[in-house]
Design an enzyme around this catalytic site. Structure first.
Site, short mmCIF file in Angstrom:
data_model
loop_
_atom_site.label_atom_id
_atom_site.label_comp_id
_atom_site.label_asym_id
_atom_site.label_seq_id
_atom_site.Cartn_x
_atom_site.Cartn_y
_atom_site.Cartn_z
N GLU A 111 34.03 1.33 9.90
CA GLU A 111 33.73 0.27 10.86
C GLU A 111 32.22 0.12 10.90
OE1 GLU A 111 35.82 0.50 14.61
OE2 GLU A 111 37.67 1.09 13.61
N HIS A 222 32.46 -6.48 22.53
CA HIS A 222 33.02 -6.44 21.16
C HIS A 222 32.80 -7.81 20.53
CE1 HIS A 222 35.77 -5.89 17.83
NE2 HIS A 222 35.90 -4.62 18.16
N ARG A 269 27.51 -2.93 16.83
CA ARG A 269 28.26 -3.89 17.65
C ARG A 269 27.36 -4.73 18.56
NH1 ARG A 269 33.45 -1.03 20.14
NH2 ARG A 269 34.11 -1.05 17.98
N HIS A 329 33.99 -5.07 26.32
CA HIS A 329 34.93 -4.15 25.68
C HIS A 329 34.88 -2.73 26.25
CE1 HIS A 329 37.51 -2.71 22.50
NE2 HIS A 329 36.59 -1.88 22.03
N ARG A 365 27.79 2.21 22.06
CA ARG A 365 28.70 3.16 21.42
C ARG A 365 28.96 2.81 19.96
NH1 ARG A 365 34.19 2.96 20.71
NH2 ARG A 365 34.38 1.20 22.16
C1 SIN Z 1 38.09 -1.88 17.28
O1 SIN Z 1 39.16 -1.59 16.77
O2 SIN Z 1 37.30 -2.67 16.83
C2 SIN Z 1 37.73 -1.19 18.56
C3 SIN Z 1 37.36 0.17 18.26
C4 SIN Z 1 36.42 0.67 19.30
O3 SIN Z 1 36.31 0.13 20.37
O4 SIN Z 1 35.71 1.63 18.99
#
Ligand code: SIN
Length: 482
Positions: A111, A222, A269, A329, A365
């Site tokens: 990610e 998010h 993010r 988020h 985060r």
């Molecule tokens: C996501 O699946 O993008 C959320 C994961 C997260 O909040 O760390």
């Protein structure tokens, strides 16, 4: 007087993993506000980070610190990463099935802002749901639903339990140890990805009791959420989609995020959210998540939950691109505690999971560190709790002063006004003027005829706006426009 050894507020991953580590002989009660699966764990899609091995710890720590703008507590970040090896092994040994290849090897995904693939997942894009179900099956203690905590029983720096509405009946629940695992603050924001039960009540009680919150200016948005639905909880499109290769594009198909950061879709993010928000505002164009590069069979198998959910809305993935917006988020800040979940100056009260602020996330985060945080700090807190010397307690009897009416007639109107001002003025891009206006509006609402639950939300909102006003320079997810 009936009394529990341990009361756990919240039945998400942090609460349930705690319960699974407490011996059967202990009298434990887990409570949740609604049904147990109405929690943020249930809606977590992407996965859970784990350091791949000893050698990966330094890199995971570095990625976490960098994403958090180095505002993190390094010692706690190191604990998070090092302990991930044992907590992941423990959960797998207990029988949790993460996705594997045909040979049974764990599949890792990437990610944003991770320097390597180190995120394990389950059910493709339904990690939280699978982990929650698994932890529910593991739970050997009493679980009570429809239990809305609206006060903590605190006297002279010690917590003795809670006041709660249980199936709409005011009740007092006594316990030697109370663990807050109630999640964050999502319902304060007009656009959010959170369960409707996550509404900052316990944070508000802490403000009222003088228990410190920390890092409340750092609210995480998010980047890729479908907000065009009538429901409070907006639909998350996991970051793993971008990790696996999805693009963010405008109406002309241009990948505009490279204007903001050389990592494009895979910047952290806070940067991606701000980029999308700013680009839409500046150009009036729409932003989309584009999956057209995926082979259909792969997409549907890897992201079955998203495929099905969006099919019901008329989207045909991977061909169709979907309009996106950032949405609230995750609360990087929370109830201030140490690495064992203890709260300075308080006995008998712990906090873990999203509700807590250990300093692990810093100003933003790192993706998928939250499920990991829940299990790592639950484990440490339980070890601390079981190893401490027990004092024999004289529990005071608390007055059943249920005069506080939880809801009042106009709360709904004020709640909507609060959600709007949080989104507009204490959101992704803030101004000092907007923050002052929000502060005044929150203050005015506090002086209206309102119910207790709204008052608690407003206490938490005040903590956020005050923290945002105090930090005059931008950092991580707190961005002040001059
Ligand atoms: C996501 O699946 O993008 C959320 C994961 C997260 O909040 O760390």
């Amino acid at each position: 007087m009936e009394k529990y050894d341990v009361l756990i507020i919240g039945a998400g991953l942090a609460g349930l993993y705690t319960a699974s580590l407490l011996p059967k002989e202990k009298k434990v009660l887990v409570v949740c506000k609604d049904i147990p699966w109405e929690c943020n764990t249930f809606y977590a899609q992407g996965g859970m980070v784990t350091a791949l091995n000893e050698a990966d710890i330094a890199s995971h720590v570095e990625d976490t610190l960098k994403a958090g703008s180095f505002h993190n507590n390094r010692k706690v970040v190191e604990i998070l990463s090092k302990t991930s090896l044992e907590t992941t092994a423990d959960i797998i040994a207990k029988g949790m099935q993460f996705d594997t290849d045909a040979e049974g090897n764990l599949l890792y995904t990437k990610e944003a802002a991770h320097s390597t693939e180190r995120i394990i997942h389950a059910g493709g894009d339904a990690t939280g749901r699978y982990m929650h179900y698994f932890m529910m099956l593991q739970n050997k203690h009493q679980l009570q639903k429809n239990t809305l905590v609206y006060d903590l029983l605190i006297e002279q720096g010690r917590c003795y339990g809670v006041k709660a509405s249980v199936n709409y009946e005011p009740t007092t629940i006594y316990a030697d140890e109370v663990i807050i695992a109630s999640g964050g603050i999502g319902s304060l924001y007009a656009y959010n990805t959170n369960s409707r039960t996550v509404s900052a009540d316990i944070h508000g009680i802490c403000v009222e009791k003088g228990i410190a919150l920390a890092d409340m200016e750092f609210m995480q948005f998010h980047p890729t959420v479908f907000v065009d639905t009538p429901y409070a909880r907006k639909l998350l499109l996991t970051e793993a989609l971008r990790g696996e290769g999805a693009y963010v594009v405008d109406d002309e198909g241009r990948r505009f995020l490279f204007d903001y950061d050389e990592r494009g879709e895979l910047a952290s993010r806070d940067i991606v959210s701000r980029g999308i928000f700013d680009y839409k505002r500046k150009t009036g164009k729409q932003a989309y998540l584009d999956f057209s590069m995926f082979e259909e069979g792969f997409f549907k198998e890897r992201f079955p939950n998203i495929t099905r959910t969006f099919e019901t809305l008329g989207y045909d993935f991977p061909q169709d691109k979907v309009p996106i917006s950032p949405a609230f988020h995750y609360a990087n800040g929370g109830i201030k505690c140490d690495e064992n979940g203890t709260i300075l100056g308080m006995k008998g009260l712990y906090v873990i999971g999203e509700a807590a602020c250990t300093g692990v996330h810093g100003a933003n985060r790192l993706a998928s560190n939250s499920l990991l945080e829940s299990v790592v700090f639950a484990k440490r807190m339980v070890a601390h709790l079981l190893n401490k010397v027990y004092e024999v307690l004289e529990t005071p009897v608390f007055e059943k002063d249920y005069a506080n009416i939880l809801h009042k007639e106009n709360d709904k109107i004020y709640k909507e006004a609060l959600r709007k001002v949080m989104w507009e003025d204490i959101g992704i891009i803030r101004t000092t003027k907007g923050l002052h206006e929000a502060k005044n509006l929150i203050y005015d609402m506090k002086n209206k005829e309102i119910g207790r639950l709204l008052a608690l939300r407003l206490h938490t909102a005040s903590a956020i706006v005050d923290a945002a006003l105090t930090r005059t320079e931008s950092l991580g997810s707190h961005y002040i426009e001059s």
